[in-house]
Design a protein around this motif. Structure first.
Motif, PDB file in Angstrom:
ATOM      1  N   ASP A 249      27.816  48.350  48.532  1.00 16.17           N
ATOM      2  CA  ASP A 249      28.348  47.971  47.224  1.00 16.17           C
ATOM      3  C   ASP A 249      28.296  46.462  46.981  1.00 16.17           C
ATOM      4  O   ASP A 249      28.901  45.965  46.028  1.00 16.17           O
ATOM      5  CB  ASP A 249      29.786  48.469  47.070  1.00 16.17           C
ATOM      6  N   ASP A 250      27.567  45.707  47.798  1.00 12.46           N
ATOM      7  CA  ASP A 250      27.471  44.260  47.602  1.00 12.46           C
ATOM      8  C   ASP A 250      26.694  43.927  46.330  1.00 12.46           C
ATOM      9  O   ASP A 250      25.645  44.521  46.048  1.00 12.46           O
ATOM     10  CB  ASP A 250      26.772  43.596  48.793  1.00 12.46           C
ATOM     11  N   ASP A 251      27.233  42.990  45.567  1.00 16.19           N
ATOM     12  CA  ASP A 251      26.538  42.443  44.396  1.00 16.19           C
ATOM     13  C   ASP A 251      25.893  41.108  44.746  1.00 16.19           C
ATOM     14  O   ASP A 251      24.752  40.848  44.403  1.00 16.19           O
ATOM     15  CB  ASP A 251      27.526  42.199  43.252  1.00 16.19           C
ATOM     16  N   LEU A 252      26.671  40.267  45.406  1.00 17.60           N
ATOM     17  CA  LEU A 252      26.219  38.930  45.792  1.00 17.60           C
ATOM     18  C   LEU A 252      26.848  38.583  47.129  1.00 17.60           C
ATOM     19  O   LEU A 252      28.069  38.563  47.263  1.00 17.60           O
ATOM     20  CB  LEU A 252      26.627  37.899  44.732  1.00 17.60           C
ATOM     21  N   LEU A 253      26.016  38.352  48.134  1.00 25.15           N
ATOM     22  CA  LEU A 253      26.490  37.995  49.465  1.00 25.15           C
ATOM     23  C   LEU A 253      26.086  36.557  49.752  1.00 25.15           C
ATOM     24  O   LEU A 253      24.902  36.212  49.753  1.00 25.15           O
ATOM     25  CB  LEU A 253      25.898  38.930  50.522  1.00 25.15           C
TER      26      LEU A 253
ATOM     27  N   THR B 105      31.888  43.353  34.293  1.00 25.15           N
ATOM     28  CA  THR B 105      32.085  44.739  34.688  1.00 25.15           C
ATOM     29  C   THR B 105      31.231  45.069  35.909  1.00 25.15           C
ATOM     30  O   THR B 105      30.038  44.830  35.920  1.00 25.15           O
ATOM     31  CB  THR B 105      31.689  45.685  33.539  1.00 25.15           C
ATOM     32  N   ASN B 106      31.866  45.609  36.932  1.00 32.71           N
ATOM     33  CA  ASN B 106      31.178  46.042  38.150  1.00 32.71           C
ATOM     34  C   ASN B 106      30.374  44.913  38.808  1.00 32.71           C
ATOM     35  O   ASN B 106      29.299  45.136  39.361  1.00 32.71           O
ATOM     36  CB  ASN B 106      30.234  47.222  37.842  1.00 32.71           C
ATOM     37  N   ARG B 107      30.891  43.696  38.754  1.00 36.03           N
ATOM     38  CA  ARG B 107      30.241  42.574  39.421  1.00 36.03           C
ATOM     39  C   ARG B 107      31.206  41.961  40.421  1.00 36.03           C
ATOM     40  O   ARG B 107      32.372  41.701  40.111  1.00 36.03           O
ATOM     41  CB  ARG B 107      29.799  41.509  38.411  1.00 36.03           C
ATOM     42  N   ARG B 108      30.708  41.732  41.616  1.00 41.71           N
ATOM     43  CA  ARG B 108      31.549  41.201  42.685  1.00 41.71           C
ATOM     44  C   ARG B 108      30.809  40.079  43.410  1.00 41.71           C
ATOM     45  O   ARG B 108      29.592  39.901  43.266  1.00 41.71           O
ATOM     46  CB  ARG B 108      31.915  42.295  43.692  1.00 41.71           C
ATOM     47  N   ILE B 109      31.549  39.357  44.237  1.00 45.26           N
ATOM     48  CA  ILE B 109      30.963  38.382  45.149  1.00 45.26           C
ATOM     49  C   ILE B 109      31.661  38.529  46.496  1.00 45.26           C
ATOM     50  O   ILE B 109      32.878  38.757  46.558  1.00 45.26           O
ATOM     51  CB  ILE B 109      31.110  36.927  44.636  1.00 45.26           C
ATOM     52  N   ARG B 110      30.877  38.427  47.544  1.00 52.78           N
ATOM     53  CA  ARG B 110      31.437  38.432  48.902  1.00 52.78           C
ATOM     54  C   ARG B 110      30.932  37.193  49.627  1.00 52.78           C
ATOM     55  O   ARG B 110      29.721  36.955  49.681  1.00 52.78           O
ATOM     56  CB  ARG B 110      31.046  39.702  49.660  1.00 52.78           C
TER      57      ARG B 110
END
Length: 292
Positions: free
Chosen positions: A167-171, A253-258
């Motif tokens: 489920d990563d968007d941006l690592l 919406t549905n955007r994440r950062i890790r």
């Protein structure tokens, strides 16, 4: 006689460890005469120049997939599609641990072709840059925003599978309280990458790099480098980078950062031993710290 043997063995051991140190750490490339430095590295038998064009070239039609996932594609930049056997072995490490991935390398010609066909603000910004490292900084942001994928600098390699979640968007990887940019993994159209591009173009066009004392990189990294990426992240998520982060992007919406501490990832490496020698063999110049 025993003393002479003892002295000989001791000197031999010291020479062995000295040569081993040179092969593992390229700091003496600034001290030793160039021919001697190259000779020492040639003892590995990996100074031979090889062509990688057939294996890693891209036809520019890389990813037409419309699914919202991180594409299984490694992307790197190099001056040309010829390099040393030692470097070639490092490049192959990516597909060794991710055998199902594609792997593309943009040489200077392909990178320029790609960037000059973008919108005017981006192409003009790219044209103003005079150093290869700066051009690669801007290229990786533009490419990743349009296509997504796994970007790694040419002097990096891996020794284990990458820590990417489904489920990563941006690592992004960090060291202490600042992020690095020689590795970025993301889906396309990510808002943080878009913001980094906007900051980069403004910095370049106005010749006004972002300055941040937390970052060890010199002034030039503030045009399109890690300083810009770090500021784009902090402006978007609304707080300073101090610890590992796994959060949603505000107003998206549905955007994440890790963000992950690189020190805890033992399988990701930067500046492989021998890269300085390879730069000399390939007649590549080191980037100047304050020049755009």
């Amino acid at each position: 006689m025993s003393i002479i043997v003892y002295i000989f063995v001791t000197i031999s051991i010291l020479i062995f460890y000295y040569l081993t140190f040179i092969l593992r750490h390229d700091v003496l490339s600034y001290v030793l005469p160039e021919k001697l430095f190259l000779f020492i590295h040639s003892l590995q038998g990996k100074n031979e120049i090889v062509s990688i064009k057939e294996e890693f070239d891209t036809d520019m039609n890389i990813n037409k997939d419309e699914t919202d996932t991180i594409p299984n594609i490694f992307v790197q930049t190099m001056k040309s599609m010829r390099t040393t056997k030692r470097h070639y072995e490092k490049i192959k490490s990516f597909k060794k641990y991710h055998p199902g991935f594609s792997h593309y390398i943009f040489d200077d010609k392909k990178m320029e072709e790609f960037m000059l066909s973008r919108e005017e603000k981006i192409s003009t910004s790219f044209s103003k840059l005079t150093q290869g490292a700066m051009k690669a900084d801007l290229f990786r942001l533009v490419y990743l925003y349009e296509y997504g994928g796994y970007y790694f600098d040419a002097d990096s390699y891996i020794s284990s599978k990458l820590p990417v979640k489904t489920d990563d968007d941006l690592l992004i990887f960090r060291v202490d309280t600042h992020v690095i940019q020689w590795s970025i993994i993301c889906k396309k159209k990510h808002p943080i990458i878009k913001r980094a591009i906007e900051i980069s173009c403004n910095n370049i066009l106005n010749d006004n790099p972002t300055i941040d004392r937390r970052y060890p990189e010199p002034k030039a990294a503030g045009y399109a480098g890690p300083v810009v990426l770090g500021h784009a992240i902090e402006k978007t998520i609304g707080f300073n980078i101090k610890n590992d982060i796994d959060t949603e992007i505000p107003k998206e919406t549905n955007r994440r950062i890790r963000i992950v501490n690189l020190k805890n990832e033992k399988g990701i490496h930067h500046k492989y031993a021998g890269y300085e020698a390879d730069m000399i063999l390939m007649k590549q110049k080191k980037w100047k710290s304050n020049k755009m």
